[in-house]
Design an enzyme around this catalytic site. Structure first.
Site, PDB file in Angstrom:
ATOM      1  N   ASP A 128       3.639  -7.815  16.086  1.00  0.00           N
ATOM      2  CA  ASP A 128       4.023  -6.481  15.635  1.00  0.00           C
ATOM      3  C   ASP A 128       2.728  -5.672  15.612  1.00  0.00           C
ATOM      4  O   ASP A 128       1.900  -5.858  14.721  1.00  0.00           O
ATOM      5  CB  ASP A 128       4.651  -6.561  14.238  1.00  0.00           C
ATOM      6  N   THR A 156       9.789  -3.006   6.135  1.00  0.00           N
ATOM      7  CA  THR A 156      10.932  -3.140   7.042  1.00  0.00           C
ATOM      8  C   THR A 156      10.493  -3.670   8.415  1.00  0.00           C
ATOM      9  O   THR A 156      11.200  -4.466   9.021  1.00  0.00           O
ATOM     10  CB  THR A 156      11.648  -1.786   7.227  1.00  0.00           C
ATOM     11  N   GLY A 157       9.327  -3.228   8.877  1.00  0.00           N
ATOM     12  CA  GLY A 157       8.820  -3.711  10.175  1.00  0.00           C
ATOM     13  C   GLY A 157       8.536  -5.201  10.152  1.00  0.00           C
ATOM     14  O   GLY A 157       8.834  -5.926  11.108  1.00  0.00           O
ATOM     15  N   ASP A 158       7.989  -5.674   9.038  1.00  0.00           N
ATOM     16  CA  ASP A 158       7.685  -7.106   8.883  1.00  0.00           C
ATOM     17  C   ASP A 158       8.972  -7.922   8.903  1.00  0.00           C
ATOM     18  O   ASP A 158       9.058  -8.972   9.540  1.00  0.00           O
ATOM     19  CB  ASP A 158       6.953  -7.357   7.557  1.00  0.00           C
ATOM     20  N   ALA A 215      15.358   7.206   2.809  1.00  0.00           N
ATOM     21  CA  ALA A 215      14.329   6.771   1.851  1.00  0.00           C
ATOM     22  C   ALA A 215      13.180   6.178   2.650  1.00  0.00           C
ATOM     23  O   ALA A 215      13.345   5.836   3.821  1.00  0.00           O
ATOM     24  CB  ALA A 215      14.896   5.726   0.889  1.00  0.00           C
ATOM     25  N   THR A 250       0.807  -1.227   0.000  1.00  0.00           N
ATOM     26  CA  THR A 250       0.000   0.000   0.000  1.00  0.00           C
ATOM     27  C   THR A 250       0.844   1.283   0.000  1.00  0.00           C
ATOM     28  O   THR A 250       0.317   2.377   0.171  1.00  0.00           O
ATOM     29  CB  THR A 250      -0.950   0.007   1.213  1.00  0.00           C
ATOM     30  N   GLN A 285       8.095   3.655  18.291  1.00  0.00           N
ATOM     31  CA  GLN A 285       7.875   4.562  19.429  1.00  0.00           C
ATOM     32  C   GLN A 285       6.422   5.030  19.514  1.00  0.00           C
ATOM     33  O   GLN A 285       5.804   5.011  20.586  1.00  0.00           O
ATOM     34  CB  GLN A 285       8.796   5.784  19.321  1.00  0.00           C
ATOM     35  N   PHE A 286       5.846   5.419  18.383  1.00  0.00           N
ATOM     36  CA  PHE A 286       4.475   5.923  18.356  1.00  0.00           C
ATOM     37  C   PHE A 286       3.490   4.858  18.854  1.00  0.00           C
ATOM     38  O   PHE A 286       2.580   5.136  19.642  1.00  0.00           O
ATOM     39  CB  PHE A 286       4.123   6.378  16.938  1.00  0.00           C
ATOM     40  N   GLU A 287       3.695   3.603  18.411  1.00  0.00           N
ATOM     41  CA  GLU A 287       2.800   2.509  18.820  1.00  0.00           C
ATOM     42  C   GLU A 287       2.954   2.196  20.309  1.00  0.00           C
ATOM     43  O   GLU A 287       1.968   1.911  21.003  1.00  0.00           O
ATOM     44  CB  GLU A 287       3.075   1.273  17.965  1.00  0.00           C
TER      45      GLU A 287
END
Length: 284
Positions: free
Chosen positions: A85, A205-207, A200, A19, A123-125
Site C-alpha cells: 500500500d 481504512t486503507g490498512d 466522515a 495521527t 487515485q492521487f498515489e
C-alpha cells in the site's frame, strides 16, 4: 489474523494513537532497528513467508531496507506475494497533497513498486507514481497499465474522485489483474466497484482494505471480482457499524470526534470473516 493467517507484525511506529488525532507521542522504528528484528528471524530460520504487506512509512532508508528484505525473502520463497500500500497522500476537495516526505516518491516508484505483486494506491498515489493525471475511467485504466508495466500483476485503485455511474453518493474503486496463461499469453481482468460514500473521515481504512484484499486474493487467486466484492463489502459493514456507533456516542446534532470514529474492528469480526456481499463489482 481473523482470516486465518499466521502474522508476524513489525510495527514501523509505536504511537500513543493514530495521527488523525490532534496529538500523538511515541517512537519511530529506524532502518537499523528493522534490520536487527529481521536478523533475529533469520538466525532462527523462520524467515520463509508467503506474503508481506507494507503500509505507512515516513523514512526513505526504512523503505529501502524493506526492499532489501523483500528481495531476500523472495529468494527464500519465489512464490512470495508482496502486497504494497504505497501510502503517500490523498485528495481533499479535489486538491491532492502528500502527507509523507516528498523524497519517498522516487523510492516507491523506482524500488518498491517494481518488487511488488499487488499494489493498492488511491487515485492521487497512482497519479504520483506514473506522473499522469486521471480525469476519466479510460485514463485510470491507462494508468493501471503503466503500473502493471512497472511490475505488479494486480493493481487496485482503492478510491477515486471519478464520477460513479450510480451517482454522486458513490465512490469508485478500480481493479486490474494481469494473468499469464499456460501458453504464455497475457490477459487482463478489469473491474469497477461502486460503494456508498460514508460522510466522515476515518483513519485506517486503507490498512484494512489492503489486509483484506491480501486475504481474499489468496482465497480467490484468479478472481479479482470476487476478492474485491468481499473486501469492499466488508469495508462497508465496518464503516456503517462505525458511523452508526459514532453518531450514537456523539449525540443528536453533534459531529463525532476522532475517538468516536475509531473503526469498530472487533465488533465486525463476523463481517470480516464472512462478509455478506452488499457491493457488486462490474467487469469492464
Amino acid at each position: 489474523q481473523v482470516l486465518g493467517f499466521e502474522v508476524d507484525t513489525v510495527n514501523s511506529v509505536q504511537f500513543s494513537n493514530h495521527t488523525g488525532y490532534s496529538h500523538w507521542k511515541g517512537q519511530v522504528l529506524n532502518s537499523n532497528e528493522l534490520h536487527e528484528l529481521y536478523e533475529g528471524l533469520k538466525l532462527n530460520k523462520v524467515n520463509r513467508y508467503d506474503y508481506v504487506l507494507t503500509g505507512y512509512t515516513r523514512d526513505t532508508s526504512f523503505l529501502a531496507m524493506v526492499v532489501d528484505i523483500i528481495q531476500e525473502l523472495k529468494q527464500q520463497n519465489s512464490n512470495l506475494v508482496y502486497v504494497c500500500d504505497p501510502v503517500m497522500g490523498d485528495k481533499w476537495n479535489g486538491e491532492g497533497s502528500m502527507y509523507v516526505p516528498k523524497d519517498l516518491l522516487p523510492v516507491y516508484r523506482d524500488k518498491v513498486v517494481p518488487v511488488a505483486d499487488i499494489i493498492t494506491p488511491n487515485q492521487f498515489e497512482a497519479e504520483l507514481l506514473t506522473g499522469r493525471k486521471i480525469h476519466t475511467e479510460k485514463e485510470a485504466l491507462e494508468v493501471m497499465d503503466m503500473l502493471h508495466a512497472m511490475g505488479p500483476e494486480t493493481v487496485v485503485i482503492t478510491s477515486s474522485d471519478l464520477q460513479a455511474p450510480l451517482g454522486n453518493d458513490y465512490l469508485i474503486a478500480l481493479g486490474s489483474h494481469r494473468i499469464t496463461k499456460a501458453d504464455g499469453t497475457k490477459m487482463t481482468q478489469r473491474i469497477r466497484v461502486e460503494s456508498p460514500k460514508v460522510d466522515a473521515v476515518f483513519v485506517g481504512t486503507g490498512d484494512l482494505f489492503a489486509a483484506m484484499l491480501l486475504a481474499w486474493t489468496h482465497k480467490h487467486p484468479n478472481n479479482l471480482k470476487v476478492a474485491c466484492e468481499k473486501t469492499v463489502s466488508a469495508m462497508q459493514h465496518v464503516l456503517q457499524r462505525t458511523i452508526k456507533s459514532a453518531k450514537a456516542l456523539a449525540g443528536e446534532g453533534n459531529k463525532p470526534n476522532s475517538a468516536q470514529l475509531e473503526l469498530r474492528m472487533v465488533q465486525s469480526k463476523k463481517d470480516i470473516e464472512n462478509p455478506e456481499i452488499i457491493v457488486k463489482a462490474t467487469v469492464l
